[in-house]
Design a protein around this motif. Structure first.
Motif, PDB file in Angstrom:
ATOM      1  N   SER A 172      -1.048   6.828 -26.573  1.00 52.08           N
ATOM      2  CA  SER A 172      -0.214   8.007 -25.660  1.00 52.08           C
ATOM      3  C   SER A 172      -0.576   9.164 -25.871  1.00 52.08           C
ATOM      4  N   LEU A 173      -0.960   9.339 -27.832  1.00 52.26           N
ATOM      5  CA  LEU A 173      -1.055  10.678 -28.451  1.00 52.26           C
ATOM      6  C   LEU A 173      -2.524  11.245 -28.370  1.00 52.26           C
ATOM      7  N   ASP A 174      -3.496  10.216 -28.462  1.00 52.14           N
ATOM      8  CA  ASP A 174      -4.413  10.884 -28.253  1.00 52.14           C
ATOM      9  C   ASP A 174      -4.387  10.900 -26.590  1.00 52.14           C
ATOM     10  N   TYR A 175      -4.409  10.606 -25.759  1.00 50.71           N
ATOM     11  CA  TYR A 175      -4.219  11.396 -24.299  1.00 50.71           C
ATOM     12  C   TYR A 175      -3.498  12.440 -24.264  1.00 50.71           C
ATOM     13  N   LEU A 176      -2.507  12.943 -24.775  1.00 55.75           N
ATOM     14  CA  LEU A 176      -1.848  14.050 -25.237  1.00 55.75           C
ATOM     15  C   LEU A 176      -3.195  15.188 -25.885  1.00 55.75           C
ATOM     16  N   ALA A 177      -3.363  14.634 -26.713  1.00 53.06           N
ATOM     17  CA  ALA A 177      -3.915  15.950 -26.725  1.00 53.06           C
ATOM     18  C   ALA A 177      -5.315  16.370 -26.522  1.00 53.06           C
ATOM     19  N   PHE A 178      -6.104  15.178 -25.914  1.00 50.54           N
ATOM     20  CA  PHE A 178      -6.815  15.643 -24.477  1.00 50.54           C
ATOM     21  C   PHE A 178      -6.385  15.597 -23.839  1.00 50.54           C
ATOM     22  N   GLN A 179      -5.540  16.000 -23.250  1.00 47.94           N
ATOM     23  CA  GLN A 179      -5.409  16.545 -21.772  1.00 47.94           C
ATOM     24  C   GLN A 179      -5.116  18.550 -22.937  1.00 47.94           C
ATOM     25  N   GLN A 180      -4.265  18.754 -23.692  1.00 48.20           N
ATOM     26  CA  GLN A 180      -4.596  20.083 -24.215  1.00 48.20           C
ATOM     27  C   GLN A 180      -6.000  20.419 -24.368  1.00 48.20           C
ATOM     28  N   ALA A 181      -6.793  19.875 -25.008  1.00 43.19           N
ATOM     29  CA  ALA A 181      -8.433  20.064 -25.088  1.00 43.19           C
ATOM     30  C   ALA A 181      -8.860  20.428 -23.522  1.00 43.19           C
ATOM     31  N   MET A 182      -9.245  19.386 -22.727  1.00 47.03           N
ATOM     32  CA  MET A 182      -9.027  19.746 -21.154  1.00 47.03           C
ATOM     33  C   MET A 182      -8.987  20.782 -21.000  1.00 47.03           C
ATOM     34  N   VAL A 183      -7.629  21.729 -21.091  1.00 50.03           N
ATOM     35  CA  VAL A 183      -7.053  22.605 -20.753  1.00 50.03           C
ATOM     36  C   VAL A 183      -7.590  23.850 -20.856  1.00 50.03           C
ATOM     37  N   ALA A 184      -7.974  23.473 -22.466  1.00 50.71           N
ATOM     38  CA  ALA A 184      -8.394  24.796 -23.037  1.00 50.71           C
ATOM     39  C   ALA A 184     -10.289  24.750 -22.906  1.00 50.71           C
ATOM     40  N   ASN A 185     -10.852  24.038 -22.688  1.00 49.20           N
ATOM     41  CA  ASN A 185     -12.436  24.236 -23.276  1.00 49.20           C
ATOM     42  C   ASN A 185     -13.416  23.519 -21.194  1.00 49.20           C
ATOM     43  N   ALA A 186     -12.005  22.987 -20.371  1.00 51.60           N
ATOM     44  CA  ALA A 186     -12.697  22.411 -19.703  1.00 51.60           C
ATOM     45  C   ALA A 186     -12.797  23.485 -18.603  1.00 51.60           C
ATOM     46  N   SER A 187     -14.350  23.299 -18.241  1.00 45.44           N
ATOM     47  CA  SER A 187     -14.546  24.476 -17.242  1.00 45.44           C
ATOM     48  C   SER A 187     -16.495  24.621 -17.265  1.00 45.44           C
ATOM     49  N   GLY A 188     -16.971  25.198 -15.592  1.00 55.22           N
ATOM     50  CA  GLY A 188     -17.867  25.227 -15.268  1.00 55.22           C
ATOM     51  C   GLY A 188     -18.728  24.008 -15.331  1.00 55.22           C
ATOM     52  N   HIS A 189     -20.065  23.705 -15.730  1.00 52.99           N
ATOM     53  CA  HIS A 189     -21.211  22.240 -15.495  1.00 52.99           C
ATOM     54  C   HIS A 189     -19.939  21.360 -16.397  1.00 52.99           C
ATOM     55  N   ASP A 190     -19.212  21.539 -17.282  1.00 48.03           N
ATOM     56  CA  ASP A 190     -18.475  19.955 -18.188  1.00 48.03           C
ATOM     57  C   ASP A 190     -17.305  19.696 -17.367  1.00 48.03           C
ATOM     58  N   MET A 191     -16.559  20.443 -16.459  1.00 47.12           N
ATOM     59  CA  MET A 191     -15.887  20.255 -15.432  1.00 47.12           C
ATOM     60  C   MET A 191     -15.586  18.347 -15.192  1.00 47.12           C
ATOM     61  N   HIS A 192     -16.938  18.288 -14.261  1.00 44.43           N
ATOM     62  CA  HIS A 192     -17.059  16.878 -13.659  1.00 44.43           C
ATOM     63  C   HIS A 192     -16.949  16.402 -14.816  1.00 44.43           C
ATOM     64  N   ARG A 193     -17.269  16.374 -15.830  1.00 50.70           N
ATOM     65  CA  ARG A 193     -17.291  15.280 -17.471  1.00 50.70           C
ATOM     66  C   ARG A 193     -16.077  15.170 -17.305  1.00 50.70           C
ATOM     67  N   TRP A 194     -15.170  15.913 -17.574  1.00 49.07           N
ATOM     68  CA  TRP A 194     -13.803  16.216 -18.294  1.00 49.07           C
ATOM     69  C   TRP A 194     -12.384  15.678 -16.874  1.00 49.07           C
ATOM     70  N   ARG A 195     -12.987  15.594 -16.447  1.00 52.80           N
ATOM     71  CA  ARG A 195     -12.628  14.575 -15.300  1.00 52.80           C
ATOM     72  C   ARG A 195     -12.730  13.520 -15.490  1.00 52.80           C
ATOM     73  N   ARG A 196     -13.506  12.965 -15.210  1.00 56.18           N
ATOM     74  CA  ARG A 196     -14.375  11.750 -15.010  1.00 56.18           C
ATOM     75  C   ARG A 196     -13.499  10.676 -16.095  1.00 56.18           C
ATOM     76  N   LEU A 197     -13.478  12.280 -17.732  1.00 56.02           N
ATOM     77  CA  LEU A 197     -13.059  11.415 -18.480  1.00 56.02           C
ATOM     78  C   LEU A 197     -11.237  11.096 -19.009  1.00 56.02           C
ATOM     79  N   ASN A 198     -10.871  11.993 -18.450  1.00 60.10           N
ATOM     80  CA  ASN A 198      -9.161  11.772 -18.076  1.00 60.10           C
ATOM     81  C   ASN A 198      -9.521  10.961 -16.700  1.00 60.10           C
ATOM     82  N   ALA A 199      -9.761  10.664 -16.045  1.00 57.75           N
ATOM     83  CA  ALA A 199      -9.226   9.400 -15.251  1.00 57.75           C
ATOM     84  C   ALA A 199      -9.589   7.842 -16.307  1.00 57.75           C
ATOM     85  N   ARG A 200     -10.529   8.071 -17.203  1.00 59.60           N
ATOM     86  CA  ARG A 200     -10.742   7.213 -18.179  1.00 59.60           C
ATOM     87  C   ARG A 200      -9.579   6.201 -18.622  1.00 59.60           C
TER      88      ARG A 200
END
Length: 440
Positions: A172-200
């Motif tokens: 849960s702590l790592d998932y929270l940190a991931f959420q922060q990283a995704m909001v800060a970094n997810a964009s453009g061509h990498d967006m699909h990979r971030w979203r797939r990883l979020n689902a995982r």
């Protein structure tokens, strides 16, 4: 006895937090300001000002104080954090992530826990270390997408062997940190990979919660995992969520109609195509039908599952470690359980095959197959002896037990012939299972 000083509010600033920790440690050892000042070679009035957060503590002095109290670097780390946190100008490019909470206030609240740690602590509180790591990442760059993919993959490996209750906090702590990283970094061509990883991540957390027996929480997380997979437009991930929720729902006594609806949703998404989601869904259908007494249909679903398994690619059937694999022992495990529940004449052979196929180093599924044997044996054999053996088998797992094991052990008691269910051995067995899962 030294006079106890007035309280310091650690939430006023990071320097007040450092001072509160310093005062707490001094008073825990029943020392006066003059006692400590003499040992670390400073004026006692200056020490009082540092405790009140009125002045920054010099680097050389904070090192002597930390050594004196045996702080293992806590005061040194707090001083570095205070220096960084006091900066008036943020570093260029630093993401400003404040979606639902004020992250700075949250960090200060977490850090305030340091003040409650005695001088005997071996390491600083984990929240404090996380704050320090955030400062480092601020300067060197935060974790990238590939690092997070590796973290998620590693959690997938741990599902098979690590006690789920121990895994949930870290995850849960790592998932929270991931959420922060995704909001800060997810964009453009990498967006699909971030979203797939979020689902995982959501999938693994839902699975872990269910394995630990937190049925209500896992149901909510399965919903989150479905929505995350939908956002990623990943039909295979969506199907896997539906199929896995169906499997878990069987162990949580969710209505058979609901479980079968999840199966139908998974199969509609895969169109019966050979993949892990299809195999899981057919196994869940066979299990559900066996529980409601439709044994013929249950066995037909097992046959369909076997045909899907034969068509799976080698990379899936040979993967015995990760959550992306679906090796033969999963097929044989499902058959062992369904045959036991339905009283199939080939149940004993199916159980032997499942035991032979299970890889070493994974005691939980092996214990489950032993319980499948007990389900078959309790119908015809010595009820008291079978239940005692089943109880010892479960206890042998120690803290590595999970909800799937406990629910399978309950099915052993459910298989006891009605005329035998009032026996004290059966009643005691059920009570012991109840206690082992923490109920009252």
């Amino acid at each position: 006895m030294p006079r106890v000083s007035g309280p310091v509010d650690p939430s006023r600033s990071l320097w007040h937090l450092l001072g509160a920790v310093l005062r707490h440690w001094r008073e825990c050892q029943d020392l006066s300001l003059k006692d400590v000042a003499k040992e670390v070679l400073v004026d006692w009035s200056l020490l009082g000002r540092w405790e009140r957060g009125e002045r920054p503590v010099p680097r050389d002095v904070v090192k002597r104080l930390d050594d004196y109290f045996g702080g293992d670097g806590v005061l040194i780390a707090l001083r570095e954090v205070a220096l960084t946190g006091s900066a008036s100008t943020p570093v260029a490019g630093t993401p400003n992530v404040q979606d639902a909470v004020d992250m700075d206030k949250l960090r200060r609240k977490l850090l305030a826990g340091v003040a409650m740690v005695g001088v005997s602590a071996v390491v600083p509180p984990m929240e404090g270390l996380e704050h320090l790591r955030a400062v480092v990442d601020h300067n060197v760059g935060a974790s990238g997408l590939s690092e997070w993919e590796e973290v998620a993959w590693e959690y997938g490996l741990q599902m098979a062997s690590r006690p789920p209750a121990m895994m949930i906090a870290d995850l849960s702590l790592d998932y929270l940190a991931f959420q922060q990283a995704m909001v800060a970094n997810a964009s453009g061509h990498d967006m699909h990979r971030w979203r797939r990883l979020n689902a995982r991540f959501a999938f693994v957390l839902a699975d872990a919660l269910g394995s630990a027996g937190h049925a209500r929480e896992s149901r909510r997380w399965w919903g989150s995992a479905r929505r995350a997979a939908e956002q990623a437009d990943d039909h295979e991930a969506m199907a896997l969520v539906y199929a896995s929720e169906a499997v878990q729902g069987l162990y949580e006594d969710r209505p058979a109609a609901l479980v079968l609806s999840r199966v139908d949703s998974a199969l509609a998404l895969t169109s019966g195509r050979p993949c892990q989601a299809t195999a899981r869904a057919l196994g869940a259908r066979a299990h559900a039908l066996a529980l409601v007494g439709d044994h013929a249909s249950a066995h037909e679903s097992l046959d369909q599952q076997a045909r899907v398994f034969d068509a799976l690619p080698d990379r899936v059937t040979r993967d015995e470690l990760s959550m992306d694999g679906w090796p033969e022992f999963r097929l044989l495990h499902t058959r062992s359980l369904v045959y036991a529940l339905s009283g199939h004449s080939a149940a004993a052979r199916a159980q032997r095959e499942a035991l032979a196929a299970h890889p070493s180093g994974r005691p939980r599924p092996t214990v489950q197959v032993r319980l499948h044997e007990a389900i078959s044996a309790v119908r015809d054999g010595d009820v008291e002896e079978v239940l005692e053996q089943a109880r010892r088998t479960v206890e042998g797992l120690g803290t590595n037990v999970n909800w799937f094991v406990l629910r399978t052990a309950q099915w052993v008691a459910d298989a006891v012939p009605p005329r035998e269910r009032s026996r004290s051995a059966v009643i005691d067995y059920r009570e012991q299972l109840t206690l082992s899962r923490g109920e009252t």
